[in-house]
Design a protein around this motif. Sequence first.
Motif, PDB file in Angstrom:
ATOM      1  N   LYS A 158      -2.817 -21.273 -52.671  1.00 45.96           N
ATOM      2  CA  LYS A 158      -2.579 -21.843 -51.338  1.00 45.96           C
ATOM      3  C   LYS A 158      -2.732 -23.359 -51.344  1.00 45.96           C
ATOM      4  CE  LYS A 158      -3.447 -17.971 -48.306  1.00 45.96           C
ATOM      5  NZ  LYS A 158      -4.095 -17.513 -47.074  1.00 45.96           N
ATOM      6  N   LYS A 159      -1.770 -24.005 -50.714  1.00 45.15           N
ATOM      7  CA  LYS A 159      -1.836 -25.463 -50.573  1.00 45.15           C
ATOM      8  C   LYS A 159      -1.317 -25.827 -49.187  1.00 45.15           C
ATOM      9  CE  LYS A 159      -1.144 -28.171 -54.520  1.00 45.15           C
ATOM     10  NZ  LYS A 159      -0.325 -28.690 -55.638  1.00 45.15           N
ATOM     11  N   ASP A 160      -1.873 -26.894 -48.630  1.00 43.19           N
ATOM     12  CA  ASP A 160      -1.407 -27.327 -47.310  1.00 43.19           C
ATOM     13  C   ASP A 160      -0.096 -28.108 -47.445  1.00 43.19           C
ATOM     14  OD1 ASP A 160      -2.733 -29.319 -48.663  1.00 43.19           O
ATOM     15  OD2 ASP A 160      -3.665 -30.193 -46.881  1.00 43.19           O
ATOM     16  N   THR A 161       0.808 -27.880 -46.501  1.00 41.03           N
ATOM     17  CA  THR A 161       2.106 -28.564 -46.585  1.00 41.03           C
ATOM     18  C   THR A 161       1.960 -30.067 -46.320  1.00 41.03           C
ATOM     19  OG1 THR A 161       2.546 -27.825 -44.310  1.00 41.03           O
ATOM     20  CG2 THR A 161       3.554 -26.568 -46.080  1.00 41.03           C
ATOM     21  N   ARG A 162       0.916 -30.454 -45.566  1.00 38.79           N
ATOM     22  CA  ARG A 162       0.724 -31.903 -45.341  1.00 38.79           C
ATOM     23  C   ARG A 162       0.440 -32.630 -46.655  1.00 38.79           C
ATOM     24  NH1 ARG A 162      -5.403 -32.596 -43.023  1.00 38.79           N
ATOM     25  NH2 ARG A 162      -6.204 -30.670 -43.900  1.00 38.79           N
ATOM     26  N   SER A 163      -0.199 -31.931 -47.599  1.00 40.44           N
ATOM     27  CA  SER A 163      -0.410 -32.565 -48.909  1.00 40.44           C
ATOM     28  C   SER A 163       0.903 -32.676 -49.672  1.00 40.44           C
ATOM     29  CB  SER A 163      -1.434 -31.780 -49.731  1.00 40.44           C
ATOM     30  OG  SER A 163      -2.723 -31.998 -49.210  1.00 40.44           O
ATOM     31  N   ASN A 180       5.574 -27.318 -52.139  1.00 42.33           N
ATOM     32  CA  ASN A 180       6.628 -27.882 -52.992  1.00 42.33           C
ATOM     33  C   ASN A 180       7.870 -28.260 -52.192  1.00 42.33           C
ATOM     34  OD1 ASN A 180       5.140 -27.705 -55.343  1.00 42.33           O
ATOM     35  ND2 ASN A 180       5.966 -25.687 -55.925  1.00 42.33           N
ATOM     36  N   GLN A 181       8.235 -27.409 -51.241  1.00 43.79           N
ATOM     37  CA  GLN A 181       9.436 -27.711 -50.456  1.00 43.79           C
ATOM     38  C   GLN A 181       9.200 -28.909 -49.531  1.00 43.79           C
ATOM     39  OE1 GLN A 181      11.194 -24.987 -47.323  1.00 43.79           O
ATOM     40  NE2 GLN A 181      12.672 -24.629 -48.952  1.00 43.79           N
ATOM     41  N   THR A 182       7.982 -29.054 -49.035  1.00 39.74           N
ATOM     42  CA  THR A 182       7.681 -30.195 -48.167  1.00 39.74           C
ATOM     43  C   THR A 182       7.762 -31.491 -48.968  1.00 39.74           C
ATOM     44  OG1 THR A 182       6.210 -28.781 -46.892  1.00 39.74           O
ATOM     45  CG2 THR A 182       6.024 -31.146 -46.518  1.00 39.74           C
ATOM     46  N   PRO A 189      -3.131 -25.923 -42.485  1.00 38.39           N
ATOM     47  CA  PRO A 189      -3.839 -24.963 -43.348  1.00 38.39           C
ATOM     48  C   PRO A 189      -3.165 -24.776 -44.700  1.00 38.39           C
ATOM     49  CG  PRO A 189      -2.494 -23.786 -41.771  1.00 38.39           C
ATOM     50  CD  PRO A 189      -2.340 -25.249 -41.438  1.00 38.39           C
ATOM     51  N   GLY A 190      -3.937 -24.283 -45.647  1.00 32.93           N
ATOM     52  CA  GLY A 190      -3.356 -23.891 -46.924  1.00 32.93           C
ATOM     53  C   GLY A 190      -2.480 -22.667 -46.719  1.00 32.93           C
ATOM     54  N   ILE A 195      16.471 -11.561 -41.976  1.00 31.16           N
ATOM     55  CA  ILE A 195      15.304 -12.223 -41.388  1.00 31.16           C
ATOM     56  C   ILE A 195      15.464 -13.727 -41.626  1.00 31.16           C
ATOM     57  CG2 ILE A 195      12.795 -12.416 -41.341  1.00 31.16           C
ATOM     58  CD1 ILE A 195      12.693  -9.642 -42.762  1.00 31.16           C
ATOM     59  N   PHE A 196      15.683 -14.443 -40.531  1.00 33.40           N
ATOM     60  CA  PHE A 196      15.700 -15.908 -40.609  1.00 33.40           C
ATOM     61  C   PHE A 196      14.279 -16.378 -40.325  1.00 33.40           C
ATOM     62  CE2 PHE A 196      20.034 -14.903 -39.041  1.00 33.40           C
ATOM     63  CZ  PHE A 196      20.777 -15.456 -40.079  1.00 33.40           C
ATOM     64  N   ALA A 197      13.737 -17.198 -41.213  1.00 40.03           N
ATOM     65  CA  ALA A 197      12.380 -17.701 -40.972  1.00 40.03           C
ATOM     66  C   ALA A 197      12.328 -19.181 -41.311  1.00 40.03           C
ATOM     67  CB  ALA A 197      11.375 -16.927 -41.819  1.00 40.03           C
ATOM     68  N   THR A 198      11.362 -19.862 -40.710  1.00 36.93           N
ATOM     69  CA  THR A 198      11.193 -21.281 -40.987  1.00 36.93           C
ATOM     70  C   THR A 198       9.711 -21.596 -41.121  1.00 36.93           C
ATOM     71  OG1 THR A 198      11.805 -23.515 -40.272  1.00 36.93           O
ATOM     72  CG2 THR A 198      11.210 -21.953 -38.529  1.00 36.93           C
ATOM     73  N   GLY A 199       9.398 -22.628 -41.911  1.00 42.08           N
ATOM     74  CA  GLY A 199       8.000 -22.983 -42.132  1.00 42.08           C
ATOM     75  C   GLY A 199       7.295 -21.923 -42.952  1.00 42.08           C
ATOM     76  N   HIS A 200       5.978 -21.826 -42.768  1.00 44.00           N
ATOM     77  CA  HIS A 200       5.228 -20.885 -43.614  1.00 44.00           C
ATOM     78  C   HIS A 200       5.494 -19.430 -43.246  1.00 44.00           C
ATOM     79  CE1 HIS A 200       1.768 -20.344 -40.716  1.00 44.00           C
ATOM     80  NE2 HIS A 200       2.416 -21.359 -40.198  1.00 44.00           N
ATOM     81  N   LEU A 201       6.262 -19.183 -42.183  1.00 44.62           N
ATOM     82  CA  LEU A 201       6.624 -17.794 -41.880  1.00 44.62           C
ATOM     83  C   LEU A 201       7.661 -17.244 -42.863  1.00 44.62           C
ATOM     84  CD1 LEU A 201       6.543 -17.407 -38.009  1.00 44.62           C
ATOM     85  CD2 LEU A 201       4.795 -16.965 -39.711  1.00 44.62           C
ATOM     86  N   VAL A 202       8.221 -18.119 -43.695  1.00 51.41           N
ATOM     87  CA  VAL A 202       9.140 -17.634 -44.729  1.00 51.41           C
ATOM     88  C   VAL A 202       8.367 -16.718 -45.696  1.00 51.41           C
ATOM     89  CG1 VAL A 202      10.602 -18.302 -46.682  1.00 51.41           C
ATOM     90  CG2 VAL A 202      10.680 -19.625 -44.548  1.00 51.41           C
ATOM     91  N   TRP A 203       7.152 -17.119 -46.040  1.00 49.08           N
ATOM     92  CA  TRP A 203       6.325 -16.266 -46.918  1.00 49.08           C
ATOM     93  C   TRP A 203       6.039 -14.933 -46.246  1.00 49.08           C
ATOM     94  CZ3 TRP A 203       4.944 -15.794 -51.799  1.00 49.08           C
ATOM     95  CH2 TRP A 203       3.871 -14.934 -52.112  1.00 49.08           C
ATOM     96  N   GLU A 204       5.744 -14.973 -44.963  1.00 49.13           N
ATOM     97  CA  GLU A 204       5.484 -13.738 -44.209  1.00 49.13           C
ATOM     98  C   GLU A 204       6.748 -12.865 -44.182  1.00 49.13           C
ATOM     99  OE1 GLU A 204       2.436 -12.947 -43.121  1.00 49.13           O
ATOM    100  OE2 GLU A 204       1.707 -14.858 -43.941  1.00 49.13           O
ATOM    101  N   ALA A 205       7.901 -13.516 -44.081  1.00 46.61           N
ATOM    102  CA  ALA A 205       9.170 -12.777 -44.056  1.00 46.61           C
ATOM    103  C   ALA A 205       9.403 -12.063 -45.391  1.00 46.61           C
ATOM    104  CB  ALA A 205      10.323 -13.732 -43.751  1.00 46.61           C
ATOM    105  N   LEU A 206       9.017 -12.732 -46.477  1.00 45.41           N
ATOM    106  CA  LEU A 206       9.164 -12.094 -47.791  1.00 45.41           C
ATOM    107  C   LEU A 206       8.227 -10.892 -47.909  1.00 45.41           C
ATOM    108  CD1 LEU A 206       9.452 -15.332 -49.980  1.00 45.41           C
ATOM    109  CD2 LEU A 206      11.263 -13.623 -49.626  1.00 45.41           C
ATOM    110  N   GLY A 207       7.014 -11.038 -47.362  1.00 44.64           N
ATOM    111  CA  GLY A 207       6.063  -9.916 -47.336  1.00 44.64           C
ATOM    112  C   GLY A 207       6.619  -8.763 -46.514  1.00 44.64           C
ATOM    113  N   ALA A 208       7.239  -9.111 -45.394  1.00 45.14           N
ATOM    114  CA  ALA A 208       7.834  -8.084 -44.534  1.00 45.14           C
ATOM    115  C   ALA A 208       8.961  -7.368 -45.265  1.00 45.14           C
ATOM    116  CB  ALA A 208       8.354  -8.729 -43.247  1.00 45.14           C
ATOM    117  N   ALA A 209       9.778  -8.125 -45.983  1.00 42.12           N
ATOM    118  CA  ALA A 209      10.915  -7.532 -46.706  1.00 42.12           C
ATOM    119  C   ALA A 209      10.421  -6.552 -47.772  1.00 42.12           C
ATOM    120  CB  ALA A 209      11.750  -8.645 -47.341  1.00 42.12           C
ATOM    121  N   GLU A 210       9.310  -6.906 -48.396  1.00 42.74           N
ATOM    122  CA  GLU A 210       8.738  -6.029 -49.426  1.00 42.74           C
ATOM    123  C   GLU A 210       8.260  -4.715 -48.796  1.00 42.74           C
ATOM    124  OE1 GLU A 210       6.175  -8.395 -51.880  1.00 42.74           O
ATOM    125  OE2 GLU A 210       5.521  -6.631 -53.022  1.00 42.74           O
TER     126      GLU A 210
END
Lengths: 280, 317
Positions: free
Chosen positions: B9-14, B148-150, B171-172, B199-214
């Motif tokens: 986990k890493k914060d996107t602000r970093s 990384n994307q940020t 948050p991380g 599933i269209f997602a933006t921001g850190h909800l993209v990770w949640e969307a991948l979890g949902a897809a799984e």
Amino acid sequence: MENIEKLKTIATQVRRDIVRMVNLAGSGHPGGSLSSADVLTALYFSVMDQAPERWRRDAEGQDAFILSAGHISPVYYSVLARRGYFPVSELATFRRFGARLQGHPEVKKGLPGVFQASGSLGQGLSVAAGIALGKKLSGDNHKVYCLCGDGESEEGQIWEAGMFAVHHSLGNLIAMTDWNGQQIDGPVASVAGEGDLEAKWKAWGWRVLVADGHDMEVVLKTFAEAKVSDGRPTMILWKTDMGRGISFMAGTHKWHGKVPSADQVAEALAELGETPLGDF
Amino acid sequence: MKKYIDTGKKDTRSGFGAGLLEAGRADERVVALTADLKGSLKMDEFAAEFPERFIQCGIAEANMIGAAAGLAISGKIPFAGSFAEFVTGRVYDQIRQEVAYGKTNVKIASSHAGITLGEDGATHQTMEDIALMRALPGMVVINPCDYNQTKAATIAAAKYDGPVYLRFGRPGVPNFTPADQVFEIGKALVFNEGSDVTIFATGHLVWEALGAAEALEAEGISAEVIDIATIKPLDEEAVIASVSKTGVAVVAEEHNMAGGLGEAISGLLALKCPKPLEFVNGGDQFGESGTPAVLMEAFGLNAAGIVSAVKRALKRK
């Protein structure tokens, strides 16, 4: 002296343009335009290091000017046109659909000479300070000028910019306030009571010059003094009259945004007198 | 389905701070401004390496935006940063007049977006910022999904000539996209191909969307996951292509309904490809204090919330 007479003639023509533009457009702001006519004429025809043929929006290698009080666009447009930034005939398009001379200045339509949109009050001094800081970072020794209204100085952002300019030692910033004491709803003292601007700007850490903004000789002398920086930003408080030059408009807030009728235009033009420059 | 690995986990602000430093090294015109939030915006390294190009504005956001516009006019590439609420709602008119109207080359660096800044509560949270920035003609709105994307988006924003709103968070969150990616403004990224639902997602909800897809895959549902890293301009072609294929979609974002990605996609599909849509977002609410995890759970902004939305959507197919 010859220069002063020339500037006075231009300022008279600018006043004629202002009255005619507002009448033709059927709207606009003559009062504050008339109070700034002498100062802006001096600035563009004698003070600033700039010329229409080398104007560029990034102001590289030249002085820049930001009109913070964007509603006095009639005086700004007239001075720019008379200085050669665009054809004088274009003044007739002021406030018309599709015109580059929008109600308030902007850059989208590409009017030469304009660096930034203005009209939402209190913001221009911040932009001018940013340009001044940019010039400092780039090692460009040119100046940045900015004109605010005294009514406009009720906006808190003006004072944020005041703090910023001192903190970043913007000695290349020469701000001006058109201290005509009037705003839309009445005399500044009765609307918001902003008090002693001279004491306030001094307390903010600025070098403050107070001068008659209508006596062309004094105007030039004051600009000359302002140009010699002591490292602090400079605020010139121009003591002016709203509506200056036209007796029935002078000294009252009532002509801040009022349109003169055809008869009133004729009366104003008669009082101002014709100039060899000719009307647009 | 395609596997993604959280490298920690890493914060996107970093990610923004790292991107700013790299952009600053690549181009000396890059300058950074903040309103007394240098540490929060992760501008410390940039400020240490380029002290003259770091401009502290004090707690005066309105002036910061104007000064940034002036710097841009004079040829610099300014990143003006504060908390998302204070670089949007507090200075909307300054951004409109000084940045958007003249297409001035200012980058609004917006940290602590959404509710996941956490304990500070609703005064400091915002789920309205995307709406405000989307409403401005010509404004580019970028909301990257991880560190990384940020970082890559920050570098891309510096190279792009024009106003950009770059949104990231406190948050991380899982860091799972490639470290060497090049960010392309305006391009949606298909992170998982699927056939039953998009599933269209933006921001850190993209990770949640991948979890949902799984989770959905385990139930035999094939979900396409698309990262909308650039909300404006929207990658219309990618959105239409996917929904034309799957026939139904869910839009997930850490933002309210009004003016968010959900409405952006709804508007597009209503015109070009009308299909049932469901939404995972903040609805029409203010946030409140809590840890990021607790708030995500409370507002349903997680994989479980997305799975439920997909099931609702599929019933309407």
